[in-house]
Motif scaffolding. Structure first.
Motif, PDB file in Angstrom:
ATOM      1  N   MET A 155       0.318  -1.172  -0.273  1.00 21.11           N
ATOM      2  CA  MET A 155       0.009  -0.137   0.051  1.00 21.11           C
ATOM      3  C   MET A 155       1.160   1.169  -0.032  1.00 21.11           C
ATOM      4  N   SER A 156       0.628   2.133  -0.790  1.00 20.88           N
ATOM      5  CA  SER A 156       1.302   3.426  -1.095  1.00 20.88           C
ATOM      6  C   SER A 156       0.854   3.936   0.419  1.00 20.88           C
ATOM      7  N   GLU A 157       2.220   4.838   1.303  1.00 23.66           N
ATOM      8  CA  GLU A 157       1.819   5.596   2.275  1.00 23.66           C
ATOM      9  C   GLU A 157       0.524   6.547   2.471  1.00 23.66           C
ATOM     10  N   TYR A 158       0.372   7.408   1.002  1.00 26.42           N
ATOM     11  CA  TYR A 158      -1.082   8.305   1.555  1.00 26.42           C
ATOM     12  C   TYR A 158      -2.443   7.371   1.977  1.00 26.42           C
ATOM     13  N   VAL A 159      -2.448   5.969   1.296  1.00 30.06           N
ATOM     14  CA  VAL A 159      -3.246   5.426   1.210  1.00 30.06           C
ATOM     15  C   VAL A 159      -3.283   4.778   3.199  1.00 30.06           C
ATOM     16  N   ILE A 160      -2.082   4.080   3.273  1.00 31.58           N
ATOM     17  CA  ILE A 160      -1.831   4.553   4.819  1.00 31.58           C
ATOM     18  C   ILE A 160      -2.373   5.299   5.664  1.00 31.58           C
ATOM     19  N   ARG A 161      -1.961   6.924   5.510  1.00 27.77           N
ATOM     20  CA  ARG A 161      -2.078   7.806   6.109  1.00 27.77           C
ATOM     21  C   ARG A 161      -3.698   8.014   6.390  1.00 27.77           C
ATOM     22  N   PHE A 162      -4.545   8.097   4.979  1.00 29.39           N
ATOM     23  CA  PHE A 162      -5.762   7.896   5.163  1.00 29.39           C
ATOM     24  C   PHE A 162      -6.441   7.099   6.467  1.00 29.39           C
ATOM     25  N   LEU A 163      -6.102   5.895   5.642  1.00 28.20           N
ATOM     26  CA  LEU A 163      -6.546   4.660   6.685  1.00 28.20           C
ATOM     27  C   LEU A 163      -6.600   5.189   8.485  1.00 28.20           C
ATOM     28  N   VAL A 164      -5.357   5.064   8.243  1.00 24.72           N
ATOM     29  CA  VAL A 164      -5.359   5.098  10.225  1.00 24.72           C
ATOM     30  C   VAL A 164      -4.903   6.597  10.989  1.00 24.72           C
ATOM     31  N   GLY A 165      -5.617   7.714   9.872  1.00 28.36           N
ATOM     32  CA  GLY A 165      -5.726   9.139   9.518  1.00 28.36           C
ATOM     33  C   GLY A 165      -7.363   8.955  10.277  1.00 28.36           C
ATOM     34  N   GLY A 166      -8.495   8.415   9.071  1.00 24.70           N
ATOM     35  CA  GLY A 166      -9.788   8.023   8.842  1.00 24.70           C
ATOM     36  C   GLY A 166     -10.309   7.485  11.014  1.00 24.70           C
ATOM     37  N   ALA A 167      -9.005   6.578  10.841  1.00 25.62           N
ATOM     38  CA  ALA A 167      -9.766   5.586  11.785  1.00 25.62           C
ATOM     39  C   ALA A 167      -9.346   6.293  13.345  1.00 25.62           C
ATOM     40  N   VAL A 168      -8.549   7.412  13.537  1.00 24.48           N
ATOM     41  CA  VAL A 168      -8.363   7.898  14.531  1.00 24.48           C
ATOM     42  C   VAL A 168      -9.303   8.844  14.520  1.00 24.48           C
ATOM     43  N   VAL A 169      -9.558  10.229  13.196  1.00 30.26           N
ATOM     44  CA  VAL A 169     -10.541  11.108  13.425  1.00 30.26           C
ATOM     45  C   VAL A 169     -12.077  10.475  14.141  1.00 30.26           C
ATOM     46  N   SER A 170     -12.146   9.065  13.746  1.00 30.34           N
ATOM     47  CA  SER A 170     -13.420   8.486  13.856  1.00 30.34           C
ATOM     48  C   SER A 170     -12.960   8.347  15.130  1.00 30.34           C
ATOM     49  N   ALA A 171     -12.145   8.103  16.113  1.00 29.87           N
ATOM     50  CA  ALA A 171     -12.022   7.648  17.445  1.00 29.87           C
ATOM     51  C   ALA A 171     -11.895   8.984  18.843  1.00 29.87           C
ATOM     52  N   PHE A 172     -11.430   9.760  17.750  1.00 29.56           N
ATOM     53  CA  PHE A 172     -11.893  11.281  18.854  1.00 29.56           C
ATOM     54  C   PHE A 172     -12.875  12.168  18.230  1.00 29.56           C
ATOM     55  N   ALA A 173     -13.688  11.878  17.418  1.00 25.03           N
ATOM     56  CA  ALA A 173     -14.928  12.073  17.035  1.00 25.03           C
ATOM     57  C   ALA A 173     -16.134  10.662  17.868  1.00 25.03           C
ATOM     58  N   MET A 174     -16.041  10.368  18.475  1.00 24.03           N
ATOM     59  CA  MET A 174     -16.965   9.557  19.140  1.00 24.03           C
ATOM     60  C   MET A 174     -16.978  10.343  21.002  1.00 24.03           C
ATOM     61  N   LEU A 175     -14.748  10.608  21.252  1.00 27.89           N
ATOM     62  CA  LEU A 175     -14.775  10.474  22.242  1.00 27.89           C
ATOM     63  C   LEU A 175     -15.174  12.333  22.482  1.00 27.89           C
ATOM     64  N   GLY A 176     -15.329  12.669  21.439  1.00 27.80           N
ATOM     65  CA  GLY A 176     -15.352  14.657  21.400  1.00 27.80           C
ATOM     66  C   GLY A 176     -17.167  14.347  21.673  1.00 27.80           C
ATOM     67  N   ASP A 177     -18.267  13.161  20.755  1.00 24.36           N
ATOM     68  CA  ASP A 177     -19.240  13.138  21.289  1.00 24.36           C
ATOM     69  C   ASP A 177     -20.058  13.251  22.447  1.00 24.36           C
ATOM     70  N   LEU A 178     -18.588  12.751  23.339  1.00 24.00           N
ATOM     71  CA  LEU A 178     -19.024  11.748  24.772  1.00 24.00           C
ATOM     72  C   LEU A 178     -18.997  13.140  25.915  1.00 24.00           C
ATOM     73  N   LEU A 179     -18.030  14.058  25.218  1.00 25.99           N
ATOM     74  CA  LEU A 179     -17.744  15.070  26.681  1.00 25.99           C
ATOM     75  C   LEU A 179     -18.801  16.317  25.800  1.00 25.99           C
ATOM     76  N   ARG A 180     -18.758  17.167  27.031  1.00 20.80           N
ATOM     77  CA  ARG A 180     -19.334  18.232  26.853  1.00 20.80           C
ATOM     78  C   ARG A 180     -18.015  19.354  26.853  1.00 20.80           C
ATOM     79  N   PRO A 181     -17.960  20.295  26.496  1.00 22.92           N
ATOM     80  CA  PRO A 181     -19.654  20.914  25.397  1.00 22.92           C
ATOM     81  C   PRO A 181     -18.355  20.169  24.185  1.00 22.92           C
ATOM     82  N   LYS A 182     -19.569  19.998  23.592  1.00 23.03           N
ATOM     83  CA  LYS A 182     -19.500  19.529  21.840  1.00 23.03           C
ATOM     84  C   LYS A 182     -18.478  20.614  20.869  1.00 23.03           C
TER      85      LYS A 182
END
Length: 115
Positions: free
Chosen positions: A1-28
């Motif tokens: 896999m190319s570097e950009y695909v890996i960065r995209f996949l890892v970045g997307g997974a971490v963005v999703s995890a942080f978005a879920m964390l941010g959704d649990l915290l206050r303020p939104k």
């Protein structure tokens, strides 16, 4: 896999995890704060460790921290211009670029100019 695909996949997974964390915290507004920058930084550091080793990644981490500090100085300066001096947004941000450059290159020079 190319570097950009890996960065995209890892970045997307971490963005999703942080978005879920941010959704649990206050303020939104934390959801946006935890969304983009940490995921890009973690993906980039992970790839740097894999490709170049931990020493190289440590230098990159220092550069990221210096950049974050320069951004904080820039943001405070823009806020001062907007609130206290009542300067419009576009001129305030354009004038503050000089402050950001001075802070970024100043911190870079203090850190030894490593890249």
């Amino acid at each position: 896999m190319s570097e950009y695909v890996i960065r995209f996949l890892v970045g997307g997974a971490v963005v999703s995890a942080f978005a879920m964390l941010g959704d649990l915290l206050r303020p939104k507004s934390f959801a946006g704060l935890f969304g983009a920058a940490p995921s890009v930084a973690l993906a980039t550091l992970g790839m740097a460790i894999h490709q170049h080793g931990a020493d190289y990644a440590a230098v990159q981490t220092g550069s990221m921290m210096a950049g974050a500090a320069a951004l904080a100085v820039y943001s405070l300066f823009v806020c001062r211009l907007l609130v206290r001096a009542r300067v419009r947004a576009l001129p305030a941000t354009l004038m503050s670029i000089v402050v950001w450059l001075a802070a970024a290159f100043g911190l870079w020079a203090v850190a030894g100019g490593q890249a």
